[in-house]
Design a protein around this motif. Structure first.
Motif, PDB file in Angstrom:
ATOM      1  N   GLU A 159       0.834  -1.217   0.000  1.00  0.00           N
ATOM      2  CA  GLU A 159       0.000   0.000   0.000  1.00  0.00           C
ATOM      3  C   GLU A 159       0.864   1.261   0.000  1.00  0.00           C
ATOM      4  O   GLU A 159       0.392   2.335  -0.345  1.00  0.00           O
ATOM      5  CB  GLU A 159      -0.994   0.003   1.171  1.00  0.00           C
ATOM      6  CG  GLU A 159      -0.383  -0.099   2.554  1.00  0.00           C
ATOM      7  CD  GLU A 159      -0.255  -1.549   3.041  1.00  0.00           C
ATOM      8  OE1 GLU A 159      -0.155  -2.469   2.189  1.00  0.00           O
ATOM      9  OE2 GLU A 159      -0.222  -1.760   4.264  1.00  0.00           O
ATOM     10  N   TYR A 160       2.136   1.113   0.383  1.00  0.00           N
ATOM     11  CA  TYR A 160       3.056   2.249   0.249  1.00  0.00           C
ATOM     12  C   TYR A 160       3.682   2.270  -1.143  1.00  0.00           C
ATOM     13  O   TYR A 160       3.533   3.240  -1.886  1.00  0.00           O
ATOM     14  CB  TYR A 160       4.160   2.207   1.316  1.00  0.00           C
ATOM     15  CG  TYR A 160       5.132   3.377   1.182  1.00  0.00           C
ATOM     16  CD1 TYR A 160       4.812   4.624   1.682  1.00  0.00           C
ATOM     17  CD2 TYR A 160       6.345   3.229   0.504  1.00  0.00           C
ATOM     18  CE1 TYR A 160       5.665   5.717   1.525  1.00  0.00           C
ATOM     19  CE2 TYR A 160       7.211   4.312   0.349  1.00  0.00           C
ATOM     20  CZ  TYR A 160       6.865   5.551   0.855  1.00  0.00           C
ATOM     21  OH  TYR A 160       7.704   6.622   0.691  1.00  0.00           O
ATOM     22  N   ARG A 162       3.053   0.941  -3.899  1.00  0.00           N
ATOM     23  CA  ARG A 162       2.241   1.013  -5.113  1.00  0.00           C
ATOM     24  C   ARG A 162       2.252   2.428  -5.683  1.00  0.00           C
ATOM     25  O   ARG A 162       2.156   2.628  -6.890  1.00  0.00           O
ATOM     26  CB  ARG A 162       0.799   0.575  -4.858  1.00  0.00           C
ATOM     27  CG  ARG A 162      -0.035   1.579  -4.104  1.00  0.00           C
ATOM     28  CD  ARG A 162      -1.510   1.210  -4.144  1.00  0.00           C
ATOM     29  NE  ARG A 162      -2.079   1.459  -5.491  1.00  0.00           N
ATOM     30  CZ  ARG A 162      -3.252   1.006  -5.884  1.00  0.00           C
ATOM     31  NH1 ARG A 162      -3.987   0.271  -5.065  1.00  0.00           N
ATOM     32  NH2 ARG A 162      -3.708   1.268  -7.092  1.00  0.00           N
ATOM     33  N   TRP A 163       2.395   3.417  -4.795  1.00  0.00           N
ATOM     34  CA  TRP A 163       2.299   4.796  -5.286  1.00  0.00           C
ATOM     35  C   TRP A 163       3.581   5.270  -5.941  1.00  0.00           C
ATOM     36  O   TRP A 163       3.557   6.131  -6.800  1.00  0.00           O
ATOM     37  CB  TRP A 163       1.845   5.736  -4.162  1.00  0.00           C
ATOM     38  CG  TRP A 163       0.447   5.406  -3.777  1.00  0.00           C
ATOM     39  CD1 TRP A 163       0.012   4.837  -2.618  1.00  0.00           C
ATOM     40  CD2 TRP A 163      -0.712   5.554  -4.603  1.00  0.00           C
ATOM     41  NE1 TRP A 163      -1.340   4.627  -2.649  1.00  0.00           N
ATOM     42  CE2 TRP A 163      -1.820   5.057  -3.863  1.00  0.00           C
ATOM     43  CE3 TRP A 163      -0.942   6.035  -5.894  1.00  0.00           C
ATOM     44  CZ2 TRP A 163      -3.121   5.046  -4.376  1.00  0.00           C
ATOM     45  CZ3 TRP A 163      -2.228   6.034  -6.396  1.00  0.00           C
ATOM     46  CH2 TRP A 163      -3.309   5.539  -5.643  1.00  0.00           C
ATOM     47  N   GLU A 164       4.705   4.695  -5.569  1.00  0.00           N
ATOM     48  CA  GLU A 164       5.915   5.070  -6.309  1.00  0.00           C
ATOM     49  C   GLU A 164       5.948   4.314  -7.636  1.00  0.00           C
ATOM     50  O   GLU A 164       6.475   4.812  -8.626  1.00  0.00           O
ATOM     51  CB  GLU A 164       7.183   4.867  -5.474  1.00  0.00           C
ATOM     52  CG  GLU A 164       7.541   3.424  -5.168  1.00  0.00           C
ATOM     53  CD  GLU A 164       8.599   3.334  -4.071  1.00  0.00           C
ATOM     54  OE1 GLU A 164       8.502   4.117  -3.102  1.00  0.00           O
ATOM     55  OE2 GLU A 164       9.507   2.494  -4.177  1.00  0.00           O
ATOM     56  N   TRP A 166       3.231   3.778  -9.252  1.00  0.00           N
ATOM     57  CA  TRP A 166       2.305   4.606 -10.032  1.00  0.00           C
ATOM     58  C   TRP A 166       3.003   5.849 -10.573  1.00  0.00           C
ATOM     59  O   TRP A 166       2.891   6.202 -11.743  1.00  0.00           O
ATOM     60  CB  TRP A 166       1.123   5.006  -9.140  1.00  0.00           C
ATOM     61  CG  TRP A 166       0.217   6.027  -9.778  1.00  0.00           C
ATOM     62  CD1 TRP A 166      -0.772   5.789 -10.688  1.00  0.00           C
ATOM     63  CD2 TRP A 166       0.254   7.450  -9.575  1.00  0.00           C
ATOM     64  NE1 TRP A 166      -1.365   6.971 -11.065  1.00  0.00           N
ATOM     65  CE2 TRP A 166      -0.760   8.001 -10.392  1.00  0.00           C
ATOM     66  CE3 TRP A 166       1.016   8.294  -8.787  1.00  0.00           C
ATOM     67  CZ2 TRP A 166      -1.010   9.372 -10.440  1.00  0.00           C
ATOM     68  CZ3 TRP A 166       0.758   9.652  -8.829  1.00  0.00           C
ATOM     69  CH2 TRP A 166      -0.240  10.176  -9.653  1.00  0.00           C
ATOM     70  N   LEU A 167       3.787   6.513  -9.695  1.00  0.00           N
ATOM     71  CA  LEU A 167       4.488   7.726 -10.125  1.00  0.00           C
ATOM     72  C   LEU A 167       5.477   7.403 -11.246  1.00  0.00           C
ATOM     73  O   LEU A 167       5.642   8.180 -12.190  1.00  0.00           O
ATOM     74  CB  LEU A 167       5.212   8.382  -8.947  1.00  0.00           C
ATOM     75  CG  LEU A 167       5.741   9.794  -9.242  1.00  0.00           C
ATOM     76  CD1 LEU A 167       4.579  10.784  -9.393  1.00  0.00           C
ATOM     77  CD2 LEU A 167       6.694  10.281  -8.166  1.00  0.00           C
ATOM     78  N   GLU A 475      -2.453   1.410 -14.362  1.00  0.00           N
ATOM     79  CA  GLU A 475      -2.774   1.802 -12.988  1.00  0.00           C
ATOM     80  C   GLU A 475      -3.665   0.787 -12.283  1.00  0.00           C
ATOM     81  O   GLU A 475      -3.469   0.486 -11.106  1.00  0.00           O
ATOM     82  CB  GLU A 475      -3.448   3.186 -13.006  1.00  0.00           C
ATOM     83  CG  GLU A 475      -3.627   3.754 -11.621  1.00  0.00           C
ATOM     84  CD  GLU A 475      -4.118   5.202 -11.620  1.00  0.00           C
ATOM     85  OE1 GLU A 475      -4.147   5.830 -12.701  1.00  0.00           O
ATOM     86  OE2 GLU A 475      -4.452   5.691 -10.542  1.00  0.00           O
ATOM     87  N   ARG A 532       3.958  11.493   2.234  1.00  0.00           N
ATOM     88  CA  ARG A 532       2.937  10.469   2.503  1.00  0.00           C
ATOM     89  C   ARG A 532       2.504  10.465   3.973  1.00  0.00           C
ATOM     90  O   ARG A 532       1.387  10.062   4.290  1.00  0.00           O
ATOM     91  CB  ARG A 532       3.499   9.101   2.100  1.00  0.00           C
ATOM     92  CG  ARG A 532       2.550   7.921   2.263  1.00  0.00           C
ATOM     93  CD  ARG A 532       1.399   7.935   1.248  1.00  0.00           C
ATOM     94  NE  ARG A 532       0.483   6.823   1.475  1.00  0.00           N
ATOM     95  CZ  ARG A 532      -0.625   6.586   0.769  1.00  0.00           C
ATOM     96  NH1 ARG A 532      -0.943   7.384  -0.233  1.00  0.00           N
ATOM     97  NH2 ARG A 532      -1.395   5.566   1.053  1.00  0.00           N
ATOM     98  N   ASP A 540      -6.903   6.178  -2.624  1.00  0.00           N
ATOM     99  CA  ASP A 540      -7.160   6.406  -4.042  1.00  0.00           C
ATOM    100  C   ASP A 540      -6.127   7.291  -4.716  1.00  0.00           C
ATOM    101  O   ASP A 540      -6.241   7.573  -5.903  1.00  0.00           O
ATOM    102  CB  ASP A 540      -8.545   7.060  -4.218  1.00  0.00           C
ATOM    103  CG  ASP A 540      -9.617   6.242  -3.523  1.00  0.00           C
ATOM    104  OD1 ASP A 540      -9.537   4.993  -3.627  1.00  0.00           O
ATOM    105  OD2 ASP A 540     -10.494   6.831  -2.868  1.00  0.00           O
ATOM    106  N   ALA A 541      -5.171   7.762  -3.944  1.00  0.00           N
ATOM    107  CA  ALA A 541      -4.174   8.649  -4.546  1.00  0.00           C
ATOM    108  C   ALA A 541      -2.878   8.549  -3.753  1.00  0.00           C
ATOM    109  O   ALA A 541      -2.869   8.159  -2.592  1.00  0.00           O
ATOM    110  CB  ALA A 541      -4.676  10.087  -4.549  1.00  0.00           C
ATOM    111  N   MET A 542      -1.806   8.941  -4.435  1.00  0.00           N
ATOM    112  CA  MET A 542      -0.509   8.967  -3.784  1.00  0.00           C
ATOM    113  C   MET A 542      -0.560   9.944  -2.594  1.00  0.00           C
ATOM    114  O   MET A 542      -0.085   9.640  -1.506  1.00  0.00           O
ATOM    115  CB  MET A 542       0.540   9.428  -4.804  1.00  0.00           C
ATOM    116  CG  MET A 542       1.967   9.359  -4.333  1.00  0.00           C
ATOM    117  SD  MET A 542       3.066   9.825  -5.718  1.00  0.00           S
ATOM    118  CE  MET A 542       4.653   9.358  -5.053  1.00  0.00           C
TER     119      MET A 542
END
Length: 844
Positions: A159-160, A162-164, A166-167, A475, A532, A540-542
């Motif tokens: 859950e952490y 995943r956003w990098e 995504w970026l 995504e 973060r 739903d978002a970084m």
RNA sequence: GCCCGGAUGGCGGAACUGGUAGACGCAACGGACUUAAAAUCCGUUGACCGAAAGGUCGUGUGGGUUCGAGUCCCACUCUGGGCACCA
């Protein structure tokens, strides 16, 4: 460390409470300081009131106080305790200033040590990491740090990361990431890529095999696209230390120069080089290319000597420090380039200090005016030509040393007599007009290689398809989860042997495809965690709007060893996130405090060196407050602190005296408020000391971050209170005010004991919500002050003068001082310097 | 090799803006308390000379600027960090 003896003498604290002093109201309080009980009580109070959990409040002044999060290496070490305590003191101080303080904590949980532990002990990296985190979290709680634990971040959780991932896909879409070949350290025996740290004297740390440079395709982030902004903005960052900004400026290394090309005999392609010294062009006597350069490869084909040399060049590790310090070696390739202006033949060499992946893989050599070229030319008896002369007309001999300064051109034909700027422009113009070169701005900074051939990291979200090439993971298929139940052997990444991980289908054409098995550099996780923390639960978002409230970090604290890489990558990521519309500010950290390392035996404490000191033993023996106090007192935060086991006792003794002083005072009964109008001299003196100390400590903590002198000032005040012996009502009132002030001012550093002492002084309020004390200017007033009298700058006497004494009356008093008169007598006074409030200097 | 720091008593450090070098603490020594030890409390503690008053020297080394330099400038020595895959 030997603490066995200590626990014998200190492990047996007297049982809580001695009947004589016990009161029914505070059952565990007594004149005997029992840190374990005191600290447990404080912790329970903070925990049950959840007072360090904060919610955004637009009506309040926020203060985001952050420490570089720790790698969960197993247990806390002294370096952690030092930086975390510094940050905690600032956080608690700011809270007392009325700020809404966010101080979060989390774990930089991916990294090599987990893999090493897995190899050595057979524990899976994930299990090892999570167990370490649980243990260290307990240790942090024991230290009493004011963290909002509801925001805890663990970077190895999907859950952490995943956003990098995504970026990264967003950056892919914008062309900010790309794939190219780059050099790694290859261990030919273990068949694995080694970190620079794992290469010792050019050999693999486990296999002892000679390490080779090997080129493999890797992913890069275009930090150079932001080079100019990262450089320029440093001028607008007053909250950062100059040394760090200077290091970053030099690292980015902007230079203005000329890219120019040489014709090579028998080749269609010209050889391009970059130089910041086009004015020395006529001094080029040879050129050098990297071992991997196509021209070198070509020359090696028919020449076994050259191919042997090239092979030897690759038997070295890739660290810059190695390249710069190793013996500079080279060989002529038997190929000539043509000097673009003179048309002279310039021999081409292959050299071990030129790297294919930096710049063009070729350099022009001007031994007369470059130190490295000079040394190489001397060694290989290559010609050295002087083309620059000093502007002052003095003569130099380039046979003795390279002349590195800017000067006037000589031996350069039509360019003779030009100075640096004129020559730069004339030669740059020549290349631009002939189409053989151009002016360019060059950065030393290179793009950030983020691929790691390791298991314990965040998977790079790329899928390779035979038809569609490298395709980012869409995504809705993120995160790409790293499997945690693996067999870890240390030979290559287990992901490469897991078809269930890498077998997939192409997101674009649907055909069978293969996942990237490389993982991210762990600096990727640490480049955005600070944002973060503002919204750790955002699904739903970084980042969400809470990041706009908390960012930027008001005070960032961490080791000076991160002055370049981590801090530069974070500044880069902050801008990428800004351009993605996720945050507003360009800079992530407004104020930066770089704390010095805790050294042991003169070297950085590290597990690798085996010179660590375990803070846990100290906490067990003396309590967290003693350890916190010692760390703050032992050295100013920016200094390296050479650890010594001695000295902790002194802090413990001080807390015992502190405890006894407050309780002795409190046992004697109530004390009223201070009425300044009725005070007499010893009372006025103590009160003056109290308010002087408030002024000093406020400045020491709030502005200077000089915690060591703040502690010293508190100790001095407590010593003064100890000498003060006045049982009158007015005297007790002054003493009560003094003790309240010491408790308030020491509370950021030793919060547990102060929590108890605050109550012992009869205060009903909660200490952590008290405002910071302010000094009373009226209490500081004095009628007379001492001045130092010097004769010719040497101390000869002291005089006491009225605060408002005139210059003439001060000089008169100074000259009348017995010892001063002795030194002055019989001499003519040339002049007298009076520095108000400080000294008089009589010059004879 | 290159970039950024640091060096002050036996030790950690203080001296913030060029103005009393050594605050505060540790260690050591002497004393009190104790059967004894620990703990605690009191005192001494940069070096040298002097009975004392006081003096001379002293902030890594060598120069310089200044009435005055630990602090500013120049040149060195040693040492810590970073140098792109330790974090």
């Amino acid at each position: 460390m030997q603490l066995g003896g200590l626990s014998c003498t200190l492990g047996r604290f007297p049982a809580p409470g001695m009947p004589r002093f016990q009161t029914s109201k505070e059952p565990c309080m007594s004149v005997v300081y029992n840190p374990e009980a005191v600290e447990k009580a404080a912790r329970e109070q903070w925990d049950s009131s959840r007072c360090f959990e904060v919610k955004e409040d637009a009506g309040k002044d926020k203060f985001y106080c952050l420490t570089m999060f720790p790698y969960p290496s197993g247990k806390l070490h002294m370096g952690h305790v030092r930086v975390l305590t510094i940050s905690d003191v600032i956080a608690r101080y700011q809270r007392m200033q009325g700020k809404l303080v966010l101080q979060p904590m989390g774990w930089d949980a991916f990294g090599m040590p987990a893999e090493n532990a897995a190899i050595q002990r057979g524990v899976p990296p994930a299990k090892w990491t999570y167990e370490n985190i649980d243990y260290m979290r307990g240790q942090l709680k024991r230290m009493g740090y004011a963290y909002d634990w509801s925001r805890e971040i663990t970077t190895c959780r999907p859950e952490y990361y995943r956003w990098e991932q995504w970026l990264f896909t967003r950056m892919f879409a914008k062309g900010l990431v790309y794939r190219k070949n780059s050099v790694v350290n290859w261990d030919p025996v273990d068949q694995t890529v080694l970190a620079n740290e794992q290469v010792i004297d050019g050999r693999g740390w486990r296999s002892d095999a000679l390490v080779e440079r090997r080129e493999i395709p890797q992913w890069f982030m275009k930090i150079t696209a932001y080079a100019d902004e990262l450089l320029r903005e440093l001028d607008n960052m007053p909250g950062w230390p100059e040394s760090v900004k200077t290091m970053q400026r030099n690292w980015i290394g902007r230079s203005e120069g000329v890219e120019l090309s040489f014709e090579v005999a028998g080749e269609d392609e010209r050889l391009t080089v970059y130089t910041t010294r086009p004015d020395t062009l006529m001094g080029v006597t040879y050129m050098a290319v990297a071992a991997e350069h196509p021209l070198a490869r070509k020359a090696a084909e028919g020449n076994s000597e050259i191919s042997t040399f090239i092979e030897a060049c690759q038997k070295t590790d890739a660290a810059e420090a190695t390249l710069e310090t190793m013996e500079k070696k080279g060989m002529p390739l038997g190929i000539d380039a043509m000097h673009p202006i003179s048309g002279d033949k310039v021999p081409l060499w292959v050299a071990n200090f030129v790297l294919m992946s930096y710049g063009t893989g070729a350099v022009m050599a001007v031994p007369g005016h470059d130190a490295r070229d000079w040394e190489f030319a001397k060694k290989h008896r290559l010609p050295i030509r002087q083309v620059i002369a000093p502007t002052d007309g003095s003569t130099i001999d380039v046979a003795d040393a390279a002349y590195l300064e800017h000067g006037v051109l000589v031996n350069s034909g039509k360019y003779d007599g030009l100075d640096f700027d004129a020559a730069f422009n004339a030669i740059a113009d020549f290349f631009e007009s002939s189409g053989l070169g151009r002016r360019t701005v060059h950065y030393r900074l290179r793009d950030w290689g983020v691929s790691r051939q390791r298991y314990w990291g965040a998977p790079i979200p790329i899928i390779y398809c035979d038809d569609c090439n490298a395709v980012p993971v869409p995504e809705d298929q993120l995160p790409v989860v790293l499997p945690e139940d693996v067999q870890f052997t240390g030979v290559g990444s287990p992901l490469k042997d897991m078809p269930e991980f890498y077998e997939t289908s192409c997101p674009e054409c649907g055909k069978p495809a293969r996942r990237e098995t490389d993982t991210f550099d762990t600096f990727v996780e640490s480049s955005w965690y600070f944002a973060r923390y503002a919204c750790p639960d955002a699904k739903d978002a970084m980042l969400d709007e809470r990041a706009a409230y908390w960012m930027p970090v008001d005070q960032y604290t961490g080791g000076i060893e991160h002055a370049i890489l981590h801090l530069l990558y974070s500044r880069f990521f902050q801008r990428v996130m800004r351009d993605e519309g996720l945050v507003q500010s360009a800079e992530p950290f407004t104020n930066l405090l770089t704390q010095g390392m805790v050294l042991k035996d003169g070297a950085k404490m590290s597990k690798a060196k085996g010179n660590t000191v375990d803070p846990q033993a100290l906490v067990d023996a003396y309590g967290a407050d003693t350890v916190r106090l010692f760390m703050m007192f032992a050295a100013p935060p920016e200094h390296a602190l050479e650890w010594s086991d001695e000295g902790v006792q002194g802090s413990y003794r001080f807390l015992k005296r502190f405890w006894a002083a407050v309780h002795t005072h409190a046992e004697a009964g109530a004390a009223g408020p201070v009425d300044p109008s009725i005070l007499v001299e010893p009372q006025l003196a103590l009160r003056r000391k109290v308010h002087q100390t408030i002024q000093k400590i406020s400045d020491d903590i709030g502005r200077r971050h000089a915690f060591n002198t703040a502690v010293a000032a508190a100790m001095e005040l407590l010593n003064a209170i100890g000498r003060f012996d006045d049982k009158s009502a007015a005297g007790r009132a002054v003493e009560r005010e003094a003790l309240n002030a010491v408790v308030l001012m020491l509370s950021p550093m030793v919060p547990h004991i102060c929590n108890a002492l605050w109550r012992a002084l009869g205060n009903e309020s909660v200490l952590i919500d008290q405002p910071w004390p302010t000094f009373d200017a009226a209490a500081l007033e004095q009628n007379e002050i001492d001045l130092v009298v010097q004769v010719n700058g040497k101390l000869r006497g002291k005089i006491r003068v009225a605060v408002d004494a005139s210059r003439d009356s001060i000089i008169e008093l100074a000259l009348a001082e017995e010892n001063v008169a002795r030194f002055v007598s019989g001499n003519k006074i040339k002049k007298t310097i009076v520095v108000p409030g400080r000294l008089v200097n009589v010059v004879i």
